[in-house]
Design a protein around this motif. Structure first.
Motif, PDB file in Angstrom:
ATOM      1  N   TRP A  20      -0.299  27.067 -41.588  1.00  0.00           N
ATOM      2  CA  TRP A  20       0.664  26.793 -40.356  1.00  0.00           C
ATOM      3  C   TRP A  20       2.024  26.702 -40.813  1.00  0.00           C
ATOM      4  O   TRP A  20       2.406  26.081 -41.757  1.00  0.00           O
ATOM      5  N   ALA A  21       2.827  26.942 -39.560  1.00  0.00           N
ATOM      6  CA  ALA A  21       4.316  26.587 -39.666  1.00  0.00           C
ATOM      7  C   ALA A  21       4.727  26.574 -38.517  1.00  0.00           C
ATOM      8  O   ALA A  21       4.327  27.283 -37.262  1.00  0.00           O
ATOM      9  N   TRP A  22       5.837  25.381 -38.153  1.00  0.00           N
ATOM     10  CA  TRP A  22       6.566  25.587 -36.920  1.00  0.00           C
ATOM     11  C   TRP A  22       8.015  25.728 -37.536  1.00  0.00           C
ATOM     12  O   TRP A  22       8.294  25.157 -38.537  1.00  0.00           O
ATOM     13  N   TYR A  23       8.843  26.405 -36.672  1.00  0.00           N
ATOM     14  CA  TYR A  23      10.275  26.597 -37.167  1.00  0.00           C
ATOM     15  C   TYR A  23      11.256  26.474 -36.097  1.00  0.00           C
ATOM     16  O   TYR A  23      10.977  26.933 -34.864  1.00  0.00           O
ATOM     17  N   ILE A  24      12.334  25.836 -36.136  1.00  0.00           N
ATOM     18  CA  ILE A  24      13.465  25.725 -35.169  1.00  0.00           C
ATOM     19  C   ILE A  24      14.614  26.404 -36.112  1.00  0.00           C
ATOM     20  O   ILE A  24      14.975  27.147 -34.998  1.00  0.00           O
ATOM     21  N   ASP A  25      14.882  26.114 -36.864  1.00  0.00           N
ATOM     22  CA  ASP A  25      15.989  26.795 -37.509  1.00  0.00           C
ATOM     23  C   ASP A  25      15.878  26.395 -39.234  1.00  0.00           C
ATOM     24  O   ASP A  25      14.731  25.942 -39.518  1.00  0.00           O
ATOM     25  N   ASP A  26      16.623  27.040 -39.988  1.00  0.00           N
ATOM     26  CA  ASP A  26      16.493  27.096 -41.545  1.00  0.00           C
ATOM     27  C   ASP A  26      16.564  25.641 -41.974  1.00  0.00           C
ATOM     28  O   ASP A  26      15.825  25.241 -43.124  1.00  0.00           O
ATOM     29  N   ASN A  27      16.899  24.574 -41.088  1.00  0.00           N
ATOM     30  CA  ASN A  27      17.069  23.179 -41.707  1.00  0.00           C
ATOM     31  C   ASN A  27      16.002  22.214 -41.052  1.00  0.00           C
ATOM     32  O   ASN A  27      15.924  20.922 -41.372  1.00  0.00           O
ATOM     33  N   ASN A  28      15.281  22.743 -40.279  1.00  0.00           N
ATOM     34  CA  ASN A  28      14.230  22.132 -39.318  1.00  0.00           C
ATOM     35  C   ASN A  28      12.862  22.889 -39.211  1.00  0.00           C
ATOM     36  O   ASN A  28      12.862  23.709 -38.194  1.00  0.00           O
ATOM     37  N   TRP A  29      12.172  22.864 -40.124  1.00  0.00           N
ATOM     38  CA  TRP A  29      10.665  23.477 -40.200  1.00  0.00           C
ATOM     39  C   TRP A  29       9.801  22.890 -41.004  1.00  0.00           C
ATOM     40  O   TRP A  29      10.227  21.888 -41.996  1.00  0.00           O
ATOM     41  N   ALA A  30       8.541  22.999 -40.859  1.00  0.00           N
ATOM     42  CA  ALA A  30       7.548  22.476 -41.619  1.00  0.00           C
ATOM     43  C   ALA A  30       6.079  23.441 -41.862  1.00  0.00           C
ATOM     44  O   ALA A  30       6.083  23.988 -41.122  1.00  0.00           O
ATOM     45  N   ALA A  31       5.436  23.335 -42.953  1.00  0.00           N
ATOM     46  CA  ALA A  31       4.384  24.108 -42.926  1.00  0.00           C
ATOM     47  C   ALA A  31       3.409  23.420 -43.828  1.00  0.00           C
ATOM     48  O   ALA A  31       3.497  22.438 -44.498  1.00  0.00           O
ATOM     49  N   GLY A  32       2.103  23.870 -43.799  1.00  0.00           N
ATOM     50  CA  GLY A  32       1.016  23.285 -44.587  1.00  0.00           C
ATOM     51  C   GLY A  32      -0.184  24.269 -44.208  1.00  0.00           C
ATOM     52  O   GLY A  32       0.094  25.387 -43.866  1.00  0.00           O
ATOM     53  N   GLY A  33      -1.419  23.745 -44.742  1.00  0.00           N
ATOM     54  CA  GLY A  33      -2.574  24.472 -44.590  1.00  0.00           C
ATOM     55  C   GLY A  33      -3.610  24.006 -45.341  1.00  0.00           C
ATOM     56  O   GLY A  33      -3.898  23.019 -45.729  1.00  0.00           O
ATOM     57  N   ASP A  58      13.465  12.210 -26.925  1.00  0.00           N
ATOM     58  CA  ASP A  58      13.308  12.404 -25.828  1.00  0.00           C
ATOM     59  C   ASP A  58      13.329  13.885 -25.298  1.00  0.00           C
ATOM     60  O   ASP A  58      13.126  14.212 -24.163  1.00  0.00           O
ATOM     61  N   ASP A  59      13.872  14.694 -26.338  1.00  0.00           N
ATOM     62  CA  ASP A  59      13.942  16.243 -25.944  1.00  0.00           C
ATOM     63  C   ASP A  59      12.767  16.731 -25.249  1.00  0.00           C
ATOM     64  O   ASP A  59      11.675  16.684 -25.896  1.00  0.00           O
ATOM     65  N   ASP A  60      12.945  17.577 -24.387  1.00  0.00           N
ATOM     66  CA  ASP A  60      11.860  18.743 -23.803  1.00  0.00           C
ATOM     67  C   ASP A  60      11.430  19.482 -25.041  1.00  0.00           C
ATOM     68  O   ASP A  60      12.386  19.896 -25.967  1.00  0.00           O
ATOM     69  N   LEU A  61      10.501  20.276 -24.921  1.00  0.00           N
ATOM     70  CA  LEU A  61       9.977  21.214 -25.950  1.00  0.00           C
ATOM     71  C   LEU A  61       9.543  22.519 -25.467  1.00  0.00           C
ATOM     72  O   LEU A  61       8.593  22.591 -24.547  1.00  0.00           O
ATOM     73  N   LEU A  62      10.112  23.531 -25.979  1.00  0.00           N
ATOM     74  CA  LEU A  62       9.843  24.970 -25.600  1.00  0.00           C
ATOM     75  C   LEU A  62       9.000  25.479 -26.758  1.00  0.00           C
ATOM     76  O   LEU A  62       9.644  25.440 -27.838  1.00  0.00           O
ATOM     77  N   VAL A  63       7.703  25.713 -26.682  1.00  0.00           N
ATOM     78  CA  VAL A  63       6.996  26.305 -27.809  1.00  0.00           C
ATOM     79  C   VAL A  63       6.699  27.846 -27.493  1.00  0.00           C
ATOM     80  O   VAL A  63       6.048  28.210 -26.816  1.00  0.00           O
ATOM     81  N   VAL A 153      14.561  17.402 -39.411  1.00  0.00           N
ATOM     82  CA  VAL A 153      15.574  16.636 -39.845  1.00  0.00           C
ATOM     83  C   VAL A 153      16.636  16.139 -38.521  1.00  0.00           C
ATOM     84  O   VAL A 153      17.178  15.360 -38.600  1.00  0.00           O
ATOM     85  N   ALA A 154      16.626  17.086 -37.601  1.00  0.00           N
ATOM     86  CA  ALA A 154      17.806  16.862 -36.638  1.00  0.00           C
ATOM     87  C   ALA A 154      17.459  15.675 -35.761  1.00  0.00           C
ATOM     88  O   ALA A 154      18.243  15.224 -35.251  1.00  0.00           O
ATOM     89  N   GLY A 155      16.409  15.544 -35.694  1.00  0.00           N
ATOM     90  CA  GLY A 155      15.882  14.100 -34.996  1.00  0.00           C
ATOM     91  C   GLY A 155      15.946  12.862 -35.769  1.00  0.00           C
ATOM     92  O   GLY A 155      15.529  11.584 -35.203  1.00  0.00           O
ATOM     93  N   GLY A 156      16.418  13.026 -37.009  1.00  0.00           N
ATOM     94  CA  GLY A 156      16.230  11.691 -37.794  1.00  0.00           C
ATOM     95  C   GLY A 156      14.865  11.492 -38.083  1.00  0.00           C
ATOM     96  O   GLY A 156      13.887  12.127 -37.768  1.00  0.00           O
ATOM     97  N   PRO A 157      14.486  10.557 -39.192  1.00  0.00           N
ATOM     98  CA  PRO A 157      13.089  10.579 -39.530  1.00  0.00           C
ATOM     99  C   PRO A 157      12.148   9.849 -38.462  1.00  0.00           C
ATOM    100  O   PRO A 157      12.713   8.970 -37.990  1.00  0.00           O
TER     101      PRO A 157
END
Length: 236
Positions: A20-33, A58-63, A153-157
């Protein structure tokens, strides 16, 4: 602000080695499985981990999602399944129940929207999520290292939420004698800070919040695994 992210899953053999993976940009993504799972499980897990990773902002999310099954499950069918005790209209148990229940919990207090995108149609975010999910499934197939990504990364830890454990019963311990506590002299009023008080005892602080401010506070507290009151005490 709106976070736009793609979520995707992959399963070789379906079921088989899965990612599985989600992707925002090259600096913000994660994957596993997993070593063995279905494509739908990968698709659901990607959405779940995206909501979890961004729970503290607090940001809205568009998936962006190429799975009609996932979109319909979350936006159309889940409410009815819950009302029927997580069973479908024909009375059969809902598949992938644990993942769906976890997603249902992760949606609380969030503002989000799903948008279907056609898979393998050169959509840049979808392709990026797809390639990362497939890389994980291939890594499991080869018993190789899993490319997990940097996370959000964009939202901090994200705040660490301690696991809830039932404390074991401890044997009685005889307390050692200790010196009597020394009470500090109260500060003079001129030396008091904003949240200093003249006496060392509980005080009541009242805050007036708008509906939007209360909603943001509740979302942030939920993401941290605490009550709004506990979050405010930590800030003070």
């Amino acid at each position: 602000m709106t976070i736009t992210a793609a979520a995707d899953g992959s399963a070789l053999g379906n079921p088989g080695p899965a990612g599985w993976a989600w992707y925002i940009d090259d600096n913000n993504w994660a994957a596993g499985g997993w070593k063995h799972a279905t494509n739908n499980q990968g698709e659901l897990k990607a959405v779940l981990e995206l909501f979890r990773a961004t729970a503290h902002v607090d940001d809205d999310l568009l998936v962006l999602c190429d799975s009609q099954y996932v979109i319909n499950s979350v936006t159309k069918w889940m409410r009815g399944w819950k009302a029927k005790g997580w069973r479908k209209a024909d009375g059969k148990a809902v598949m992938n129940l644990e993942l769906l229940q976890e997603i249902d919990e992760a949606l609380v207090g969030r503002t989000y929207r799903f948008e279907w995108v056609k898979g393998h149609a050169n959509h840049p975010l979808n392709e990026a999520a797809d390639s990362r999910a497939r890389a994980v499934s291939e890594a499991y197939q080869r018993n190789a290292a899993i490319p997990s990504g940097p996370g959000f990364v964009a939202g901090g830890p994200a705040p660490a939420v301690p696991a809830r454990k039932t404390p074991a019963a401890a044997a009685p311990v005889k307390a050692a004698a200790s010196a009597p506590a020394v009470r500090k002299a109260p500060k003079a009023s001129a030396d008091l800070g904003l949240f200093d008080f003249e006496e060392d005892r509980p005080h009541t602080v009242q805050l007036a919040l708008s509906s939007d401010e209360l909603a943001r506070l509740t979302r942030r507290a939920t993401g941290s695994g605490v009550s709004p009151e506990e979050l405010l005490r930590g800030l003070i």
